[in-house]
Design an enzyme around this catalytic site. Structure first.
Site, PDB file in Angstrom:
ATOM      1  N   GLU A 126       0.834  -1.194   0.000  1.00 13.37           N
ATOM      2  CA  GLU A 126       0.000   0.000   0.000  1.00 13.37           C
ATOM      3  C   GLU A 126       0.876   1.255   0.000  1.00 13.37           C
ATOM      4  OE1 GLU A 126      -3.140   2.012   3.208  1.00 13.37           O
ATOM      5  OE2 GLU A 126      -1.968   0.238   3.711  1.00 13.37           O
ATOM      6  N   PHE A 127       0.432   2.256  -0.725  1.00 10.32           N
ATOM      7  CA  PHE A 127       1.142   3.536  -0.750  1.00 10.32           C
ATOM      8  C   PHE A 127       0.392   4.540   0.124  1.00 10.32           C
ATOM      9  CE2 PHE A 127       2.139   7.758  -2.229  1.00 10.32           C
ATOM     10  CZ  PHE A 127       3.503   7.712  -2.390  1.00 10.32           C
ATOM     11  N   ILE A 128       1.056   5.037   1.154  1.00  9.17           N
ATOM     12  CA  ILE A 128       0.448   5.992   2.083  1.00  9.17           C
ATOM     13  C   ILE A 128       1.069   7.361   1.860  1.00  9.17           C
ATOM     14  CG2 ILE A 128       0.109   6.618   4.509  1.00  9.17           C
ATOM     15  CD1 ILE A 128       0.304   3.647   5.207  1.00  9.17           C
ATOM     16  N   ASP A 231      12.485  -2.192  15.137  1.00  6.63           N
ATOM     17  CA  ASP A 231      13.499  -1.249  14.647  1.00  6.63           C
ATOM     18  C   ASP A 231      12.900   0.149  14.638  1.00  6.63           C
ATOM     19  OD1 ASP A 231      15.880  -0.293  13.635  1.00  6.63           O
ATOM     20  OD2 ASP A 231      15.505  -0.949  11.581  1.00  6.63           O
TER      21      ASP A 231
END
Length: 327
Positions: A126-128, A231
């Site tokens: 998904e591109f946010i 991380d």
């Protein structure tokens, strides 16, 4: 270790929105068949797009290449690595998927992992679209604690696959005892790497002595296997266009919740973050005494990845603990 991208198209005002064109997608899958362009093939089939209108590079990473794919079904974020097979991205996708399923804090949803025909691998997710800030610290603290509270494992401490912390292998063999897991697969692994890579017998011997004698730091507390990002530093924390926190590029495993703060020396956590976190996950006795044992893993990893400038910080923590423990 380093954030690999800047943005994913925000789907709507909710934190975990159902995207209509993704509604029938299965959880991420590993590609079995090879094609000349498996990324475009997936986007134009299971990704429900009929046209890729543009691809553009996205900066920010030091390990992988990143691109944004704009289509008539929305945008996708794609990372590729020409030198590493799919196992690294499989670990990332499994971690993102596990965090996504808790429905507590926003993460990019993974869709597909596979090999590249010329060698290497890719991951589609998904591109946010990121906002202008890293979001509200108190909201981040609360949502992170909610993730730790919701993400539990009955298998013990570890993860279903090994993954990486930066480019360093992270061994996640299931272990019933936290002290054993952290001593062997976190501190012990990094100490052996420093010995093999630099011939650093001093840090190895002292570090092993600490591992063998650190049990008193964990007395009188309850340690449950919580889903950790693994991380969490400033480069892996952002917010979406609505200001909701987003965390990315994980090195997930199930561990003691306090281990999540191991990168706090470059995460920028403030008082409002910790106050909100501990309202959901109460602070346990001896927290302050254990804080640096979790910083040590990441200092050792930075020493092994980036060289001697991080050695003194790791050595100082080891020496302080040996003095505190009287060993």
């Amino acid at each position: 270790m380093v954030a690999s991208y800047i943005g994913i198209s925000s789907l709507n005002s909710s934190c975990f929105p159902p995207r209509p064109c993704f509604a029938k997608r299965k959880p991420f899958a590993v590609s079995a068949a090879m094609s000349d362009d498996p990324i475009s093939d997936w986007i134009l089939s299971e990704g429900n797009a009929t046209q890729i209108t543009r691809t553009s590079p996205i900066g920010g990473g030091c390990i992988n290449n990143a691109r944004r794919y704009d289509t008539d079904a929305g945008s996708f974020f794609v990372k590729t690595n020409r030198g590493i097979g799919p196992s690294m991205f499989e670990g990332e996708a499994l971690g993102l998927g596990a965090m996504y399923e808790t429905r507590t804090i926003r993460v990019p949803r993974p869709f597909k992992v596979g090999p590249l025909p010329t060698g290497g691998s890719y991951i589609i997710m998904e591109f946010i679209e990121f906002g202008a800030s890293r979001g509200n610290q108190s909201v981040l603290g609360r949502q992170l604690a909610e993730m730790h509270k919701a993400g539990k494992s009955e298998k013990g401490f570890g993860f279903d696959v090994d993954n990486t912390i930066g480019s360093t292998p992270q061994i996640n063999t299931w272990t019933s005892d936290w002290i054993e897991f952290y001593g062997k697969h976190r501190l012990g692994y990094q100490l052996k790497l420093a010995l093999d890579q630099y011939g650093d017998s001093t840090i190895y011997q002292k570090g092993k002595r600490l591992v063998e004698n650190m049990a008193p730091l964990f007395q009188n507390i309850v340690i449950e296997p919580c889903l950790l990002h693994g991380d969490l530093w400033s480069g892996n924390i952002s917010s979406d266009k609505n200001g909701e926190p987003v965390i990315l590029d994980p090195a997930c495993y199930y561990g003691h919740n306090e281990a999540e703060f191991g990168m706090s020396w470059c995460a920028g956590f403030g008082g409002s973050f910790y106050n909100a976190y501990f309202e959901v996950m109460p602070k346990q006795p001896g927290f302050e005494k254990r804080r640096e044992i979790y910083l040590l893993y990441h200092y050792l990893n930075h020493y092994n990845l980036f060289g001697s400038s991080y050695r003194s910080s790791a050595m100082s923590i080891i020496d302080d603990y040996l003095l505190m423990l009287g060993v």
